[in-house]
Design a protein around this motif. Structure first.
Motif, PDB file in Angstrom:
ATOM      1  N   ARG A 128       5.365  10.957  -4.406  1.00 27.75           N
ATOM      2  CA  ARG A 128       5.281   9.671  -3.705  1.00 27.75           C
ATOM      3  C   ARG A 128       5.505   9.836  -2.199  1.00 27.75           C
ATOM      4  O   ARG A 128       4.970   9.084  -1.397  1.00 27.75           O
ATOM      5  CB  ARG A 128       6.329   8.702  -4.241  1.00 27.75           C
ATOM      6  CG  ARG A 128       5.962   8.168  -5.594  1.00 27.75           C
ATOM      7  CD  ARG A 128       7.009   7.231  -6.104  1.00 27.75           C
ATOM      8  NE  ARG A 128       6.531   6.635  -7.344  1.00 27.75           N
ATOM      9  CZ  ARG A 128       7.150   5.674  -7.985  1.00 27.75           C
ATOM     10  NH1 ARG A 128       8.272   5.191  -7.500  1.00 27.75           N
ATOM     11  NH2 ARG A 128       6.662   5.183  -9.093  1.00 27.75           N
ATOM     12  N   SER A 131       2.496  10.261   0.007  1.00 26.41           N
ATOM     13  CA  SER A 131       1.435   9.275  -0.208  1.00 26.41           C
ATOM     14  C   SER A 131       0.649   8.936   1.053  1.00 26.41           C
ATOM     15  O   SER A 131      -0.501   8.532   0.959  1.00 26.41           O
ATOM     16  CB  SER A 131       2.004   8.004  -0.842  1.00 26.41           C
ATOM     17  OG  SER A 131       3.125   7.568  -0.143  1.00 26.41           O
ATOM     18  N   VAL A 132       1.237   9.129   2.241  1.00 24.87           N
ATOM     19  CA  VAL A 132       0.465   8.867   3.463  1.00 24.87           C
ATOM     20  C   VAL A 132      -0.653   9.892   3.607  1.00 24.87           C
ATOM     21  O   VAL A 132      -1.826   9.545   3.811  1.00 24.87           O
ATOM     22  CB  VAL A 132       1.371   8.916   4.716  1.00 24.87           C
ATOM     23  CG1 VAL A 132       0.550   8.686   5.965  1.00 24.87           C
ATOM     24  CG2 VAL A 132       2.476   7.878   4.598  1.00 24.87           C
ATOM     25  N   LEU A 134      -1.796  11.752   1.269  1.00 31.05           N
ATOM     26  CA  LEU A 134      -2.679  11.586   0.114  1.00 31.05           C
ATOM     27  C   LEU A 134      -3.679  10.458   0.380  1.00 31.05           C
ATOM     28  O   LEU A 134      -4.864  10.565   0.049  1.00 31.05           O
ATOM     29  CB  LEU A 134      -1.825  11.270  -1.121  1.00 31.05           C
ATOM     30  CG  LEU A 134      -2.448  11.474  -2.503  1.00 31.05           C
ATOM     31  CD1 LEU A 134      -3.060  12.850  -2.641  1.00 31.05           C
ATOM     32  CD2 LEU A 134      -1.389  11.264  -3.572  1.00 31.05           C
ATOM     33  N   PHE A 135      -3.189   9.398   1.006  1.00 36.26           N
ATOM     34  CA  PHE A 135      -4.057   8.268   1.361  1.00 36.26           C
ATOM     35  C   PHE A 135      -5.172   8.731   2.300  1.00 36.26           C
ATOM     36  O   PHE A 135      -6.350   8.439   2.078  1.00 36.26           O
ATOM     37  CB  PHE A 135      -3.220   7.168   2.025  1.00 36.26           C
ATOM     38  CG  PHE A 135      -4.004   5.950   2.436  1.00 36.26           C
ATOM     39  CD1 PHE A 135      -4.170   4.894   1.561  1.00 36.26           C
ATOM     40  CD2 PHE A 135      -4.571   5.873   3.701  1.00 36.26           C
ATOM     41  CE1 PHE A 135      -4.899   3.769   1.937  1.00 36.26           C
ATOM     42  CE2 PHE A 135      -5.312   4.756   4.077  1.00 36.26           C
ATOM     43  CZ  PHE A 135      -5.469   3.711   3.198  1.00 36.26           C
ATOM     44  N   MET A 138      -7.653  10.914   0.402  1.00 36.12           N
ATOM     45  CA  MET A 138      -8.497  10.115  -0.488  1.00 36.12           C
ATOM     46  C   MET A 138      -9.549   9.355   0.311  1.00 36.12           C
ATOM     47  O   MET A 138     -10.695   9.228  -0.106  1.00 36.12           O
ATOM     48  CB  MET A 138      -7.655   9.121  -1.277  1.00 36.12           C
ATOM     49  CG  MET A 138      -6.559   9.735  -2.086  1.00 36.12           C
ATOM     50  SD  MET A 138      -7.125  10.348  -3.651  1.00 36.12           S
ATOM     51  CE  MET A 138      -7.148   8.841  -4.587  1.00 36.12           C
ATOM     52  N   LEU A 143     -12.482   8.465  -1.986  1.00 36.25           N
ATOM     53  CA  LEU A 143     -11.917   8.176  -3.308  1.00 36.25           C
ATOM     54  C   LEU A 143     -11.000   6.956  -3.316  1.00 36.25           C
ATOM     55  O   LEU A 143     -10.420   6.633  -4.352  1.00 36.25           O
ATOM     56  CB  LEU A 143     -11.140   9.397  -3.809  1.00 36.25           C
ATOM     57  CG  LEU A 143     -11.985  10.613  -4.217  1.00 36.25           C
ATOM     58  CD1 LEU A 143     -11.096  11.809  -4.495  1.00 36.25           C
ATOM     59  CD2 LEU A 143     -12.845  10.293  -5.428  1.00 36.25           C
ATOM     60  N   ASN A 217       1.425   3.131 -17.299  1.00 32.03           N
ATOM     61  CA  ASN A 217       2.498   2.339 -16.705  1.00 32.03           C
ATOM     62  C   ASN A 217       2.563   2.415 -15.190  1.00 32.03           C
ATOM     63  O   ASN A 217       3.262   1.633 -14.570  1.00 32.03           O
ATOM     64  CB  ASN A 217       3.855   2.794 -17.252  1.00 32.03           C
ATOM     65  CG  ASN A 217       4.068   2.351 -18.673  1.00 32.03           C
ATOM     66  OD1 ASN A 217       3.374   1.460 -19.168  1.00 32.03           O
ATOM     67  ND2 ASN A 217       5.015   2.964 -19.353  1.00 32.03           N
ATOM     68  N   PHE A 219       2.426   2.168 -11.288  1.00 31.15           N
ATOM     69  CA  PHE A 219       2.191   1.017 -10.433  1.00 31.15           C
ATOM     70  C   PHE A 219       2.002   1.447  -8.989  1.00 31.15           C
ATOM     71  O   PHE A 219       1.242   0.853  -8.236  1.00 31.15           O
ATOM     72  CB  PHE A 219       3.409   0.099 -10.581  1.00 31.15           C
ATOM     73  CG  PHE A 219       3.519  -0.980  -9.554  1.00 31.15           C
ATOM     74  CD1 PHE A 219       2.599  -2.012  -9.525  1.00 31.15           C
ATOM     75  CD2 PHE A 219       4.557  -0.975  -8.649  1.00 31.15           C
ATOM     76  CE1 PHE A 219       2.709  -3.016  -8.586  1.00 31.15           C
ATOM     77  CE2 PHE A 219       4.669  -1.978  -7.709  1.00 31.15           C
ATOM     78  CZ  PHE A 219       3.745  -2.991  -7.676  1.00 31.15           C
ATOM     79  N   PHE A 220       2.676   2.528  -8.602  1.00 30.90           N
ATOM     80  CA  PHE A 220       2.737   2.932  -7.198  1.00 30.90           C
ATOM     81  C   PHE A 220       1.373   3.305  -6.630  1.00 30.90           C
ATOM     82  O   PHE A 220       0.978   2.806  -5.575  1.00 30.90           O
ATOM     83  CB  PHE A 220       3.705   4.115  -7.063  1.00 30.90           C
ATOM     84  CG  PHE A 220       4.056   4.457  -5.643  1.00 30.90           C
ATOM     85  CD1 PHE A 220       4.993   3.704  -4.952  1.00 30.90           C
ATOM     86  CD2 PHE A 220       3.454   5.514  -4.993  1.00 30.90           C
ATOM     87  CE1 PHE A 220       5.332   4.011  -3.650  1.00 30.90           C
ATOM     88  CE2 PHE A 220       3.778   5.828  -3.691  1.00 30.90           C
ATOM     89  CZ  PHE A 220       4.724   5.071  -3.015  1.00 30.90           C
ATOM     90  N   LEU A 223      -1.148   0.543  -6.271  1.00 33.13           N
ATOM     91  CA  LEU A 223      -0.700  -0.326  -5.184  1.00 33.13           C
ATOM     92  C   LEU A 223      -1.194   0.181  -3.828  1.00 33.13           C
ATOM     93  O   LEU A 223      -1.557  -0.617  -2.958  1.00 33.13           O
ATOM     94  CB  LEU A 223       0.833  -0.416  -5.198  1.00 33.13           C
ATOM     95  CG  LEU A 223       1.491  -1.285  -4.119  1.00 33.13           C
ATOM     96  CD1 LEU A 223       1.182  -2.757  -4.343  1.00 33.13           C
ATOM     97  CD2 LEU A 223       2.998  -1.076  -4.084  1.00 33.13           C
ATOM     98  N   ILE A 224      -1.203   1.507  -3.631  1.00 40.18           N
ATOM     99  CA  ILE A 224      -1.657   2.020  -2.329  1.00 40.18           C
ATOM    100  C   ILE A 224      -3.162   2.257  -2.271  1.00 40.18           C
ATOM    101  O   ILE A 224      -3.755   2.110  -1.223  1.00 40.18           O
ATOM    102  CB  ILE A 224      -1.007   3.359  -1.947  1.00 40.18           C
ATOM    103  CG1 ILE A 224       0.144   3.752  -2.843  1.00 40.18           C
ATOM    104  CG2 ILE A 224      -0.505   3.361  -0.551  1.00 40.18           C
ATOM    105  CD1 ILE A 224       0.684   5.099  -2.409  1.00 40.18           C
ATOM    106  N   PRO A 235      -0.718  -2.803 -14.546  1.00 39.75           N
ATOM    107  CA  PRO A 235       0.560  -3.055 -13.857  1.00 39.75           C
ATOM    108  C   PRO A 235       0.380  -3.707 -12.480  1.00 39.75           C
ATOM    109  O   PRO A 235       1.151  -4.593 -12.105  1.00 39.75           O
ATOM    110  CB  PRO A 235       1.166  -1.656 -13.705  1.00 39.75           C
ATOM    111  CG  PRO A 235       0.522  -0.852 -14.764  1.00 39.75           C
ATOM    112  CD  PRO A 235      -0.868  -1.381 -14.909  1.00 39.75           C
ATOM    113  N   ILE A 238      -0.468  -7.330 -12.976  1.00 38.20           N
ATOM    114  CA  ILE A 238       0.717  -8.059 -13.423  1.00 38.20           C
ATOM    115  C   ILE A 238       1.626  -8.392 -12.246  1.00 38.20           C
ATOM    116  O   ILE A 238       2.131  -9.509 -12.128  1.00 38.20           O
ATOM    117  CB  ILE A 238       1.497  -7.225 -14.476  1.00 38.20           C
ATOM    118  CG1 ILE A 238       0.726  -7.189 -15.794  1.00 38.20           C
ATOM    119  CG2 ILE A 238       2.888  -7.795 -14.709  1.00 38.20           C
ATOM    120  CD1 ILE A 238       0.559  -8.526 -16.445  1.00 38.20           C
ATOM    121  N   SER A 239       1.815  -7.426 -11.363  1.00 38.49           N
ATOM    122  CA  SER A 239       2.721  -7.679 -10.239  1.00 38.49           C
ATOM    123  C   SER A 239       2.182  -8.803  -9.357  1.00 38.49           C
ATOM    124  O   SER A 239       2.944  -9.618  -8.850  1.00 38.49           O
ATOM    125  CB  SER A 239       2.940  -6.399  -9.426  1.00 38.49           C
ATOM    126  OG  SER A 239       1.837  -6.173  -8.571  1.00 38.49           O
TER     127      SER A 239
END
Lengths: 285, 310
Positions: A128, A131-132, A134-135, A138, A143, A217, A219-220, A223-224, A235, A238-239
């Motif tokens: 996690r 993730s920057v 990775l962003f 992608m 992607l 499951n 969510f993270f 979300l990004i 998920p 749902i949020s």
């Protein structure tokens, strides 16, 4: 039977001595099951009825909340997305991890230990925090906002655990298995997929179950990486939904029930394998 | 001679196959895990403009991270994660040990209780968080039950109160994962030979004595696994906070964690909405990476040394 169950005390006092222990276990069972019971009965109630009739069964088993949750939140599309991502990640993870674990656990090559170590270190790496980068990666690969992107990221995250499990199971198989096949002229690909992999079926199910749970499951990363409603997973949907319809409790309860239904069914079918998998395979999450 | 040639040709084939077989997994893993992680650590030493690295900045991101105003957020989140870890160790792994012991003592029905206890762990923390948000809300069923039992009066505001919100989230997290210690401890207890307990029993040891003097020392590997897992999970805490208290860790940052803070810095919503500070986010990521890797290695070492061999 555990050794401790054997006791010389008379039956009644033995039962009495067990009472506090039983009580504790039953209390926690209630603490787990009551919220789930409330969740399920509330799905059939209007918000007003949820206030008036907390614990009782609903006056009528109306399906309005389910229909509204399915259509207004478009949970159907989210469901299909989650299924594609989970299925894709499970298959990709199993195939590439089994392929990597086979030579690393059964060939006697110098760099095996180093390669295994490289894979295993990934079990602890906190992805996690990347993730920057990775962003950016992608985005450059085109992607973002795609289910393929999620499948690749999830597989990458789950590969270390899968290689670990496969290597542990493959290492203990007798070496005569592949030697005999090699004598008969079988290629390495055939040996892996037709001889070794069927022998480590428990490993395949452990990897499949735990990858499926973790990916379904998560969510993270949606979300990004996901912005378009069309590609949202359960998920993430749902949020959003819980925030949007926070006053319509019946609707929110129904959406929660729908989203946990597949896991509930899977759990009822596979509880034993899951229990044993956690006991032998160690952690998940 | 011919055997030798065959062995060496087999070795060459195997070397070639090993590379081909390992490559797909290695490529995916290296591209989407190792590379971004490495780049994140490297990038924490640079000045950033939006998503672009501008120039080498030495430790300036780190010095910004530890002083006001980000210092206050950092230390707050660090404290919340630490409290979370000890809360989980006590209320999840501690009570989990008690449950596992009770199940080990009676044996009958163990599979049923284990399955029930583990069930919440297969649910998404998002679902668990949303469910408990509804149950704990003012007007929710917990308030109704507490009022009915005379344990509480009026509206229940535990999630809106900065003194109780964090404890509530820890409790929900413990509810979510209670089945994990139960399963891992039970597996550990089953590996201990029954003869040891028999011998202790003949020497007159009670159940409590057997748990603490015999079972616990032999359960060190299980305890080590759980402590390490809980540590990693605690310091990655995000989903439950996001769903129950929002990405700001409401009320007034009292449930903020290192990852929610990282998320705000990296993807917006810290300070003015939508403004990101990538340099600061990566510095926080590096600090968190160090905490996690050093902490994990120390724990593994600690429990390895305390493992009792029979």
């Amino acid at each position: 039977m555990s050794a401790l169950a054997i006791s010389q005390r008379p039956a009644i006092s033995r039962q009495l001595a067990r009472l506090p222990g039983w009580t504790v276990l039953v209390v926690w069972t209630a603490a787990v099951l009551l919220p789930l019971y409330i969740l399920i009965v509330s799905c059939f109630k209007t918000t007003a009825e949820i206030y008036d009739n907390r614990l009782g069964l609903p006056q009528s088993f109306a399906l309005d909340n389910f229909i509204n949750a399915w259509t207004r939140a478009d949970l159907g599309q989210n469901f299909i997305n989650s299924l594609i991502v989970t299925g894709g990640a499970v298959i990709l993870t199993i195939v590439v991890s089994a392929m990597a674990a086979y030579p690393l656990s059964r060939y006697k090559l110098g760099w095996n230990a180093i390669m295994l170590g490289l894979f295993l270190s990934g079990i602890m790496l906190p992805i996690r925090l990347a993730s920057v980068e990775l962003f950016t990666l992608m985005r450059n690969l085109g992607l973002l906002d795609s289910l393929t992107g999620l499948i690749l990221v999830y597989s990458a995250i789950r590969i270390p655990f899968a290689v670990f499990i496969f290597a542990n199971f493959m290492r203990v198989l007798p070496s005569e298995l592949d030697e005999a096949a090699r004598m008969d002229g079988a290629g390495e690909v055939r040996i892996l997929f037709q001889i070794i992999l069927p022998m480590v079926k428990p490993a395949v199910s452990i990897v499949a179950i735990f990858t499926a749970i973790a990916v379904w499951n998560d969510f993270f990363f949606p979300l990004i990486f996901i912005f378009d409603d069309r590609y949202k997973t359960v998920p993430l949907a749902i949020s959003v939904f819980v925030g949007q319809f926070r006053t319509d409790w019946g609707l929110v309860f129904a959406s929660l029930a729908i989203s946990m239904a597949p896991i509930l069914i899977m759990y009822c079918l596979l509880a034993r394998q899951i229990r044993e998998g956690v006991g032998t395979g160690g952690g998940m999450k | 001679m011919s055997t030798l040639r065959r062995t060496s040709s087999l070795r060459r084939t195997q070397q070639r196959m090993a590379v081909l077989f390992t490559l797909p997994a290695l490529a995916v893993y290296a591209l989407f895990v190792l590379y971004p992680l490495g780049m994140s650590l490297w990038g924490s030493f640079f000045v950033w403009k939006g998503l672009r690295m501008v120039e080498f900045a030495g430790l300036s991101n780190f010095s910004r991270l530890f002083v006001f105003p980000s210092g206050a957020r950092l230390y707050g989140a660090l404290w919340h994660n630490t409290a979370w870890f000890f809360g989980i160790m006590l209320f999840q792994n501690g009570i989990g040990l008690l449950f596992a012991w009770l199940l080990f003592l009676r044996d009958r029905g163990a599979a049923f209780f284990q399955s029930v206890f583990f069930f919440p762990a297969v649910l998404s923390p998002v679902i668990v968080g949303a469910l408990w948000r509804l149950l704990l809300a003012p007007g929710g069923v917990v308030e109704w039950a507490l009022n009915g039992l005379g344990l509480h009066q009026g509206s229940l505001t535990v999630l809106g109160n900065s003194h109780t919100a964090l404890a509530m989230l820890i409790a929900v997290d413990a509810w979510n994962w209670m089945g994990l210690p139960v399963l891992i401890y039970t597996a550990g207890l089953r590996q201990i030979s029954g003869q040891i307990f028999e011998a202790a029993k003949l020497d007159g040891a009670g159940n409590a004595r057997m748990l603490f003097s015999i079972a616990l020392p032999l359960l060190m590997p299980a305890l080590g696994t759980l402590t390490t897992l809980s540590f990693i999970n605690t310091f990655n805490q995000f989903d439950i906070v996001y769903v129950m208290q929002g990405v700001q860790g409401n009320p007034s940052y009292s449930t903020d964690t290192l990852v929610t803070y990282f998320y705000r810095l990296a993807f917006g919503a810290e300070g003015a909405v939508g403004i990101t500070d990538i340099g600061l986010a990566l510095a926080l990521g590096t600090v968190l990476f160090l905490i996690l890797s050093i902490g994990t290695l120390m724990m593994l070492r600690f429990f390895d040394r305390r493992t009792v061999q029979l």
